[in-house]
Design an enzyme around this catalytic site. Structure first.
Site, PDB file in Angstrom:
ATOM      1  N   LYS A  80       0.527  -1.394   0.486  1.00 46.45           N
ATOM      2  CA  LYS A  80       0.021  -0.031  -0.423  1.00 46.45           C
ATOM      3  C   LYS A  80       1.238   1.798  -0.697  1.00 46.45           C
ATOM      4  O   LYS A  80       2.243   1.148   0.622  1.00 46.45           O
ATOM      5  CB  LYS A  80      -1.026   0.125   1.083  1.00 46.45           C
ATOM      6  CG  LYS A  80      -2.147   1.005   1.012  1.00 46.45           C
ATOM      7  CD  LYS A  80      -3.522  -0.204   0.500  1.00 46.45           C
ATOM      8  CE  LYS A  80      -4.835   0.810   0.708  1.00 46.45           C
ATOM      9  NZ  LYS A  80      -5.477  -0.239   0.583  1.00 46.45           N
ATOM     10  N   GLY A 180     -25.716   1.352   3.089  1.00 52.08           N
ATOM     11  CA  GLY A 180     -24.671   2.042   1.920  1.00 52.08           C
ATOM     12  C   GLY A 180     -25.619   1.835   0.303  1.00 52.08           C
ATOM     13  O   GLY A 180     -25.473   0.336  -0.168  1.00 52.08           O
ATOM     14  N   GLY A 182     -23.513   3.000  -2.263  1.00 51.59           N
ATOM     15  CA  GLY A 182     -23.044   3.550  -3.415  1.00 51.59           C
ATOM     16  C   GLY A 182     -23.034   2.944  -4.522  1.00 51.59           C
ATOM     17  O   GLY A 182     -23.271   2.567  -5.515  1.00 51.59           O
ATOM     18  N   VAL A 184     -21.068   0.510  -4.963  1.00 45.68           N
ATOM     19  CA  VAL A 184     -21.612  -1.012  -4.845  1.00 45.68           C
ATOM     20  C   VAL A 184     -22.351  -1.418  -4.449  1.00 45.68           C
ATOM     21  O   VAL A 184     -23.337  -2.582  -5.212  1.00 45.68           O
ATOM     22  CB  VAL A 184     -20.204  -1.595  -3.756  1.00 45.68           C
ATOM     23  CG1 VAL A 184     -20.500  -3.452  -3.931  1.00 45.68           C
ATOM     24  CG2 VAL A 184     -18.190  -1.392  -4.487  1.00 45.68           C
TER      25      VAL A 184
HETATM   26  P1  NAD Z   1     -18.861   4.552  -2.317  1.00 45.05           P
HETATM   27  O1  NAD Z   1     -18.543   5.870  -1.136  1.00 45.05           O
HETATM   28  O2  NAD Z   1     -19.862   4.888  -3.588  1.00 45.05           O
HETATM   29  O3  NAD Z   1     -20.428   4.652  -1.336  1.00 45.05           O
HETATM   30  C1  NAD Z   1     -20.257   4.311  -0.470  1.00 45.05           C
HETATM   31  C2  NAD Z   1     -21.829   5.166   0.131  1.00 45.05           C
HETATM   32  O4  NAD Z   1     -22.164   4.614   1.848  1.00 45.05           O
HETATM   33  C3  NAD Z   1     -22.353   6.402  -0.110  1.00 45.05           C
HETATM   34  O5  NAD Z   1     -23.199   6.385  -0.836  1.00 45.05           O
HETATM   35  C4  NAD Z   1     -22.876   6.896   1.229  1.00 45.05           C
HETATM   36  O6  NAD Z   1     -23.494   8.104   1.524  1.00 45.05           O
HETATM   37  C5  NAD Z   1     -23.362   6.103   1.658  1.00 45.05           C
HETATM   38  N1  NAD Z   1     -22.880   6.261   3.344  1.00 45.05           N
HETATM   39  C6  NAD Z   1     -21.866   6.423   3.939  1.00 45.05           C
HETATM   40  N2  NAD Z   1     -22.051   5.870   5.590  1.00 45.05           N
HETATM   41  C7  NAD Z   1     -23.490   5.799   5.583  1.00 45.05           C
HETATM   42  C8  NAD Z   1     -24.012   5.342   6.677  1.00 45.05           C
HETATM   43  N3  NAD Z   1     -23.473   4.863   8.006  1.00 45.05           N
HETATM   44  N4  NAD Z   1     -25.359   4.658   6.575  1.00 45.05           N
HETATM   45  C9  NAD Z   1     -25.765   4.708   5.352  1.00 45.05           C
HETATM   46  N5  NAD Z   1     -24.736   5.121   4.530  1.00 45.05           N
HETATM   47  C10 NAD Z   1     -23.719   6.377   4.078  1.00 45.05           C
HETATM   48  O7  NAD Z   1     -18.054   3.720  -2.027  1.00 45.05           O
HETATM   49  P2  NAD Z   1     -18.802   2.126  -2.968  1.00 45.05           P
HETATM   50  O8  NAD Z   1     -17.402   2.023  -3.525  1.00 45.05           O
HETATM   51  O9  NAD Z   1     -19.410   1.734  -3.059  1.00 45.05           O
HETATM   52  O10 NAD Z   1     -17.535   1.347  -1.443  1.00 45.05           O
HETATM   53  C11 NAD Z   1     -17.901   0.768  -0.235  1.00 45.05           C
HETATM   54  C12 NAD Z   1     -17.411  -0.101   0.313  1.00 45.05           C
HETATM   55  O11 NAD Z   1     -16.617  -0.818   0.031  1.00 45.05           O
HETATM   56  C13 NAD Z   1     -16.312   0.891   1.162  1.00 45.05           C
HETATM   57  O12 NAD Z   1     -16.177   0.453   2.950  1.00 45.05           O
HETATM   58  C14 NAD Z   1     -15.418   0.620   0.560  1.00 45.05           C
HETATM   59  O13 NAD Z   1     -14.122   0.425   0.944  1.00 45.05           O
HETATM   60  C15 NAD Z   1     -15.253  -0.708   0.179  1.00 45.05           C
HETATM   61  N6  NAD Z   1     -14.978  -1.552  -0.889  1.00 45.05           N
HETATM   62  C16 NAD Z   1     -15.536  -1.452  -1.809  1.00 45.05           C
HETATM   63  C17 NAD Z   1     -14.945  -1.389  -3.448  1.00 45.05           C
HETATM   64  C18 NAD Z   1     -14.781  -0.951  -4.474  1.00 45.05           C
HETATM   65  O14 NAD Z   1     -14.600  -2.215  -6.042  1.00 45.05           O
HETATM   66  N7  NAD Z   1     -15.503   0.355  -4.922  1.00 45.05           N
HETATM   67  C19 NAD Z   1     -13.620  -2.931  -3.014  1.00 45.05           C
HETATM   68  C20 NAD Z   1     -13.629  -3.826  -2.069  1.00 45.05           C
HETATM   69  C21 NAD Z   1     -14.426  -2.455  -0.856  1.00 45.05           C
END
Ligand code: NAD
Length: 360
Positions: A80, A180, A182, A184
């Site tokens: 990292k 959440g 977002g 994913v």
């Molecule tokens: P993102 O930022 O697109 O989405 C996160 C969502 O969670 C947002 O819509 C936000 O408003 C919401 N949120 C934040 N706090 C909240 C709460 N307390 N209650 C409800 N909703 C809340 O992120 P993402 O890319 O969708 O990733 C989501 C999670 O998965 C993160 O923890 C990320 O580290 C992990 N992750 C993502 C990937 C990837 O490929 N994008 C891969 C591995 C792990």
């Protein structure tokens, strides 16, 4: 504890401090374990309060990558980078080119891409200095949006969890609470609804809920109410640390499986879930789709192969659940055990002499 003692304790190989005063670069690259192959891991950009916080973060995150790669069956090690700077104000061409030079200097021992605070286009600058990059935009030869693969892997993992707790992997009529929506979470909801699951959703951003509700037949609840929802499975797809002393007593689910990183606030919270009979899909196993995608960029990206390997998250979780049952240990400890077994087996592989072309 001094740095060398700290690194010895966690088994870190290298910590590289990268400085370029002219570019304002203050970065640290952590290489944890390269038993399986070159270290891979994103570059996090964050305005840490102090140097020690950046060091602590890079050590913790690079070690986590070793586990994620090993569990995913990838032939990469854990690494990292952290950029000690503010992503809102400090991004520049010279900063990312300077980072690229330091990555290049490692000669392929470390491959990087986006993480919290950095985006795919930042690395288009870095690409002028190094080829040891993943997750570039598609038009620059990258494999594109990794959240598609992550959501697909989560869906497969959720099926493994549901099969484990109900005896049937079908999600038809099963209830899933998604925290959440977002990149994913929203895609995961689509898979769940397509299979006929009853899906309850929440997000702190009301527009995300509106968007998803306009496309899928979901029920909604408030961001704090999600922990109290009676359901078959709770899918944390927002923040880390959501499984803790305050939330666990409220949970009314049979299983937990979602995309968020570091879902357990502490390891002991995984032990508590085990005691309560709530099945936990270790986060670094179920959310490995994105990592699998970028690791498949070598030597040349093949989406079909990446998706097939991601689908195997189902099988990987079944293996972990089997170890957990056989040893009577919580699933997060079973996953760690599986990883250590693979690392030890590869590290202990006896060498045989392969003749040099001159000897043939
Ligand atoms: P993102 O930022 O697109 O989405 C996160 C969502 O969670 C947002 O819509 C936000 O408003 C919401 N949120 C934040 N706090 C909240 C709460 N307390 N209650 C409800 N909703 C809340 O992120 P993402 O890319 O969708 O990733 C989501 C999670 O998965 C993160 O923890 C990320 O580290 C992990 N992750 C993502 C990937 C990837 O490929 N994008 C891969 C591995 C792990």
């Amino acid at each position: 504890m001094g740095l060398f003692d700290r690194m010895a304790k966690t088994g870190h190989e290298q910590l590289i401090f990268c400085c370029s005063a002219s570019a304002g670069l203050r970065a640290i690259i952590g290489i944890h374990d390269t038993t399986l192959g070159p270290a891979i891991g994103g570059t996090r950009m964050y305005p840490y309060a102090k140097e020690e916080d950046a060091v602590e973060d890079v050590l913790r995150l690079s070690e986590g990558m070793t586990y994620k790669c090993a569990a995913a069956g990838s032939n990469f090690g854990g690494g990292k980078a952290v950029l000690w700077a503010d992503p809102d104000t400090d991004k520049s061409e010279e900063l990312f080119r300077a980072l690229g030079m330091h990555v290049e200097a490692l000669g392929g021992r470390f491959v990087t891409g986006t993480d919290v605070g950095t985006g795919a286009y930042d690395f288009v600058w870095a690409r002028e200095e190094t080829g040891y990059l993943v997750a570039l935009p598609e038009e620059y030869g990258g494999s594109g949006d990794s959240s598609i693969t992550t959501a697909f892997g989560c869906w497969k993992g959720i099926k493994a969890c549901i099969e484990e707790v109900t005896g049937d992997a079908s999600l038809k009529g099963r209830s899933v609470a998604v925290q959440g929506l977002g990149k994913v979470g929203a895609k995961l909801v689509a898979y769940l609804c397509q299979e006929g699951a009853r899906v309850i959703v929440t997000d702190v951003a009301p527009e995300r809920v509106e968007e998803v509700a306009a496309q899928h037949p979901v029920e909604r609840c408030g961001p704090d109410e999600i922990y109290d929802v009676p359901c078959d499975l709770f899918a944390p797809c927002a923040l880390g640390g959501v499984l803790n002393d305050r939330t666990i007593p409220r949970l009314r689910c049979k299983a937990i499986g979602g995309a968020a990183n570091n879902q357990l606030e502490k390891d002991r919270h995984g032990d508590r879930l085990h005691e309560l009979g709530i099945l936990y899909a270790p986060d670094y196993v179920i959310n490995a789709g994105g990592l699998i995608q970028v690791s498949e960029e070598f030597p040349q990206f093949d989406r079909e192969r990446a998706m097939a390997r991601t689908a195997a998250i189902y099988q990987r979780l079944k293996e972990i659940f089997a170890i957990s049952k056989e040893k009577g240990i919580p699933t997060h400890r079973a996953a760690d055990l599986m990883v250590r077994r693979r690392l030890e087996a590869m590290a202990g592989l006896a060498r045989i002499h392969v003749p040099h072309p001159a000897e043939r």
